[in-house]
Design a protein around this motif. Structure first.
Motif, PDB file in Angstrom:
ATOM      1  N   ASP A 186      96.811 -46.771  34.692  1.00 43.53           N
ATOM      2  CA  ASP A 186      97.044 -45.393  34.244  1.00 43.53           C
ATOM      3  C   ASP A 186      98.529 -45.095  34.095  1.00 43.53           C
ATOM      4  N   THR A 189     100.093 -48.217  31.056  1.00 39.97           N
ATOM      5  CA  THR A 189      99.549 -48.607  29.758  1.00 39.97           C
ATOM      6  C   THR A 189      99.319 -47.392  28.862  1.00 39.97           C
ATOM      7  N   THR A 190      99.269 -47.659  27.572  1.00 38.54           N
ATOM      8  CA  THR A 190      99.015 -46.593  26.597  1.00 38.54           C
ATOM      9  C   THR A 190      97.707 -46.794  25.858  1.00 38.54           C
ATOM     10  N   THR A 192      93.772 -49.264  25.969  1.00 40.84           N
ATOM     11  CA  THR A 192      92.900 -50.031  26.850  1.00 40.84           C
ATOM     12  C   THR A 192      91.879 -50.805  26.034  1.00 40.84           C
ATOM     13  N   PRO A 206      95.252 -44.554  28.197  1.00 39.71           N
ATOM     14  CA  PRO A 206      95.279 -45.333  29.439  1.00 39.71           C
ATOM     15  C   PRO A 206      93.877 -45.486  30.027  1.00 39.71           C
ATOM     16  N   TYR A 207      93.797 -46.184  31.172  1.00 37.55           N
ATOM     17  CA  TYR A 207      92.511 -46.633  31.689  1.00 37.55           C
ATOM     18  C   TYR A 207      91.513 -45.499  31.956  1.00 37.55           C
TER      19      TYR A 207
END
Length: 364
Positions: A186, A189-190, A192, A206-207
């Protein structure tokens, strides 16, 4: 800067790890890669890096794109290199002497102590080995970075350091990061990618938000499958009744119509896609039923490095039935050495001085 594009990519071993994977990792994307153990994460990263070829489809990289990859473990043939030498060897051979300063700069980014840089990787903790591998990939100035479980073995301080390093604007390059750490995904990352054998899912979030969307999509697919199968069953019953009418009446038209309806039912069933079933994460452990209260007793044991340097003393500790003990400490302070000492105490004849193990204890 550059991008990596995938068109209908699949890997089979011989069953599908994933198939028909079509997506683009853009110039500033940081993609979280999610799959179960053995689900193909490491294989996909190796394919993206050009270290392996997919079984189907193609991977297109921007012209001249240099890709750095950080695998989960140090290759055995490199364990006897020092940390600094591991990173230095990632530079082009012609630049290793003139640009040796880049090695120190890369290791500075991860706060590697000066004295540690001359130690062999074999003597370092798992966390420092991970950071050395990341510095090794980064020192060559890659245009894209692939990270396979980068948080493995890191202590809390280094987790925070690596998280800040990844999201730093100075490192706005394409990244694909395989991880099971939800909080990290979370934060870092941008996008998933949920990697699956049949239909993988790729979301521009994100996740946590992607996981909610995935749950909704899976539920919608299951409902659509149920409707289609119900309709296929209705068509088959209708076709069967029409065929009986045709047979009893001798009507060729009724039998032809029946065959057409059966084909429609077959086609509808073929469009039904399998709903992905997550493997359970419920792990149940049993024991041999020993009745002893104290499993292991430590009497102020000194934990040392293989060369005899003292790291810490345990004090007096009793490990009781049903205890669940978390061992916390910075990378390199001796957590793995403590576990290794306990293992020796349970397995070696005569045990270890200062450690008493109940004879009925069975080690896992």
């Amino acid at each position: 800067m550059g991008s990596i594009g995938l068109r209908d990519v699949g890997v089979f071993t011989p069953t599908a790890l994933f198939r028909n994977l079509t997506m683009v990792v853009g110039e500033t994307d940081r993609v979280g890669l999610i799959a179960g153990n053995g689900g193909g994460k490491s294989t996909l990263l190796r394919c993206l890096a050009g270290h392996a070829e997919p079984g189907a489809g193609e991977i297109v990289r921007s012209r001249g794109l240099a890709i750095g990859i950080v695998e989960q473990d140090v290759p055995p043939q490199l364990l006897d290199l020092t940390m600094a030498e591991l990173v230095r060897r990632s530079l082009p051979a012609a630049d290793r002497d003139g640009e040796a300063w880049r090695v120190g700069l890369a290791l500075d980014e991860f706060d590697a102590p000066e004295a540690m840089r001359d130690q062999t990787l074999r003597t370092l903790s798992g966390g420092w080995q991970r950071l050395a591998l990341i510095a090794r990939a980064w020192v060559s100035s890659p245009d894209a970075l692939l990270l396979d479980e980068p948080f493995n073995h890191l202590d809390l301080e280094k987790l925070a350091l690596l998280e800040a390093w990844i999201v730093d604007p100075a490192r706005r390059i394409p990244m694909v990061i395989a991880s099971h750490d939800r909080r990290f995904l979370d934060a870092c990352t941008t996008r998933t990618l949920f990697l699956r054998p049949d239909v993988s899912r790729y979301y521009a979030h994100p996740y946590s938000k992607s996981r909610r969307l995935l749950t909704d999509d899976d539920a919608a697919l299951a409902a659509r499958n149920a409707r289609d199968l119900h309709e296929a069953d209705r068509l088959r019953r209708s076709a069967g009744a029409l065929r009986n009418i045709g047979i009893n009446s001798g009507s060729d038209a009724s039998q032809k119509k029946s065959a057409q309806i059966f084909k429609r039912a077959d086609a509808l069933e073929r469009t039904v896609r399998a709903t992905h079933v997550e493997r359970s994460g419920d792990i149940r452990l049993a024991n041999r039923g020993t009745h002893a209260r104290v499993m292991i007793a430590l009497d102020d044991v000194t934990i040392s490095t293989p060369d005899g340097r003292a790291l810490f003393r345990t004090g007096k500790i009793n490990v009781l039935q049903r205890d669940r003990i978390v061992v916390l400490g910075r990378n390199g302070v001796g957590k793995s050495m403590l576990v290794a000492l306990l293992r020796r105490a349970m397995t070696e004849p005569g045990g270890v001085a200062g450690v008493r193990v109940t004879p009925s204890v069975a080690m896992g």
